[in-house]
Scaffold this motif. Sequence first.
Motif, PDB file in Angstrom:
ATOM      1  N   LYS A  92       0.856  -1.182   0.000  1.00 13.58           N
ATOM      2  CA  LYS A  92       0.000   0.000   0.000  1.00 13.58           C
ATOM      3  C   LYS A  92       0.893   1.233   0.000  1.00 13.58           C
ATOM      4  N   CYS A  93       0.779   2.056  -1.030  1.00 10.87           N
ATOM      5  CA  CYS A  93       1.652   3.225  -1.151  1.00 10.87           C
ATOM      6  C   CYS A  93       0.829   4.503  -1.017  1.00 10.87           C
ATOM      7  N   TYR A  94       0.953   5.133   0.130  1.00 14.89           N
ATOM      8  CA  TYR A  94       0.309   6.429   0.355  1.00 14.89           C
ATOM      9  C   TYR A  94       1.386   7.379   0.874  1.00 14.89           C
ATOM     10  N   GLN A  95       1.965   8.173  -0.038  1.00 21.00           N
ATOM     11  CA  GLN A  95       3.134   8.956   0.335  1.00 21.00           C
ATOM     12  C   GLN A  95       2.851  10.003   1.411  1.00 21.00           C
ATOM     13  N   ARG A  96       1.633  10.565   1.429  1.00 22.96           N
ATOM     14  CA  ARG A  96       1.387  11.697   2.313  1.00 22.96           C
ATOM     15  C   ARG A  96       1.011  11.303   3.740  1.00 22.96           C
ATOM     16  N   LYS A  97       0.544  10.091   3.938  1.00 26.25           N
ATOM     17  CA  LYS A  97       0.017   9.769   5.265  1.00 26.25           C
ATOM     18  C   LYS A  97       0.186   8.288   5.568  1.00 26.25           C
ATOM     19  N   PRO A  98       0.193   7.941   6.840  1.00 21.59           N
ATOM     20  CA  PRO A  98       0.199   6.525   7.223  1.00 21.59           C
ATOM     21  C   PRO A  98      -1.115   5.862   6.814  1.00 21.59           C
ATOM     22  N   LEU A  99      -1.117   4.530   6.794  1.00 20.09           N
ATOM     23  CA  LEU A  99      -2.322   3.781   6.450  1.00 20.09           C
ATOM     24  C   LEU A  99      -3.398   3.982   7.508  1.00 20.09           C
ATOM     25  N   GLY A 102      -9.588   2.869   6.795  1.00 18.18           N
ATOM     26  CA  GLY A 102     -10.268   2.959   5.517  1.00 18.18           C
ATOM     27  C   GLY A 102      -9.417   2.474   4.352  1.00 18.18           C
ATOM     28  N   ASP A 103      -8.079   2.613   4.471  1.00 14.85           N
ATOM     29  CA  ASP A 103      -7.190   2.145   3.403  1.00 14.85           C
ATOM     30  C   ASP A 103      -7.142   0.626   3.331  1.00 14.85           C
ATOM     31  N   VAL A 104      -7.148  -0.044   4.485  1.00 14.06           N
ATOM     32  CA  VAL A 104      -6.943  -1.498   4.484  1.00 14.06           C
ATOM     33  C   VAL A 104      -8.232  -2.293   4.631  1.00 14.06           C
ATOM     34  N   SER A 105      -9.313  -1.643   5.059  1.00 13.35           N
ATOM     35  CA  SER A 105     -10.535  -2.418   5.311  1.00 13.35           C
ATOM     36  C   SER A 105     -11.063  -3.138   4.076  1.00 13.35           C
ATOM     37  N   PRO A 106     -11.044  -2.541   2.858  1.00 12.82           N
ATOM     38  CA  PRO A 106     -11.495  -3.318   1.702  1.00 12.82           C
ATOM     39  C   PRO A 106     -10.603  -4.534   1.432  1.00 12.82           C
ATOM     40  N   GLU A 107      -9.292  -4.398   1.717  1.00 13.44           N
ATOM     41  CA  GLU A 107      -8.375  -5.518   1.504  1.00 13.44           C
ATOM     42  C   GLU A 107      -8.636  -6.629   2.529  1.00 13.44           C
ATOM     43  N   ILE A 108      -8.938  -6.243   3.743  1.00 16.96           N
ATOM     44  CA  ILE A 108      -9.331  -7.242   4.748  1.00 16.96           C
ATOM     45  C   ILE A 108     -10.612  -7.940   4.288  1.00 16.96           C
TER      46      ILE A 108
END
Length: 362
Positions: A92-99, A102-108
């Motif tokens: 997961k590449c989000y340069q501006r902020k930590p995960l 909401g970023d990982v919940s669809p992957e879970i």
Amino acid sequence: MVEFEPACKEVATGTVQSAIEFENGPKLDPIQIVATYDADQWEEFTHEWVHSLKDDYIDVERATGAGDKGIDVAGFCDNDRLAGKWDNYQCKCYQRKPLSFGDVSPEIGKILWYSFSGVYTAPRFCYYISPKGASTTLSLLVNHAPNLKAKVLEEWDKMISGKITDTQRVVLSGDFLRYVEGFDFRIFRVPSTRWTLDQYRTKTLFFNARFGGGLPPRPKPENPPEEVTEDEKTYVDCLLEAYAEHKGVEAVCVSDLPKWRPLNDHLRRSREAFFDAEGLRVFVRDKTEPGTFESLQDEIHGGVVDTSDRPHKDGFERVLAVTDKAQSLALNAHPLNKVALPTARRGVCHQLANDGKLVWKQ
């Protein structure tokens, strides 16, 4: 009354710049470098790291294209592969902020749905790897599996249901709900960036190529054994032919050399140089990218071959001219320059002779 003082002052510094820092600026922390990566660079970085874990897995594969079903890089523990024990690495590449959650919940959600559907067995661990790691909220959730499960159940309809497939909303009910309620949410991890970089540093061959830092101190090379080994026999035979040509005799054996002290000393030094170069080859094998040492051999060969091809009084004079040239070569652009000292460079010439790329006799 307003008082003024000079706006520009001498700026004191407690350090002295090296020549490299003076030319290129200070070295960046690897965390600062990976923070600039785009998604493809970060995924390739992760793949390099996971591939370095091949001692832990029987195979490592990277998913490509659309429809990866929540898998970026899979490490397989047995021949059953996705039907057996395996670990999932989601980049997961989000340069501006930590995960965030909401970023990982669809992957879970994808892991839950596709493991329930039998596309694959649930992975042993599922790592979400990001240049900036996890937010405080997400870190607290993944480190407390019951809370993570509760959050997934609470937010399913709002944040997950419509993001698993392109063809349907996945409803959390019936057998699937019971599956999720019984699922082991301890498998989900978000490693810190520093931990990921430490793993990358210690287990891959690519750290110096990506982040610099050079090689660690090189151990002292071993002394050659008394008897000529099979590994060095070809080049020693070439030297003996050159000695014979130099002395004007039909053949020379190692046992003949004590009567010619300069030649005896030369063979001793040459064998030491050969083992020095072999030690260098082994030293860099597990610390640099494949082909690094071979590129040094190619560079030295290119630097000495013209000297080798010139006419010489005899084979021994050719040996001396070629090895002198090797020891004086400027290899400033090569990554092994600082560890390929003159003796090792000379030894590389003997390796080239051992491989038939240089011939000493006329």
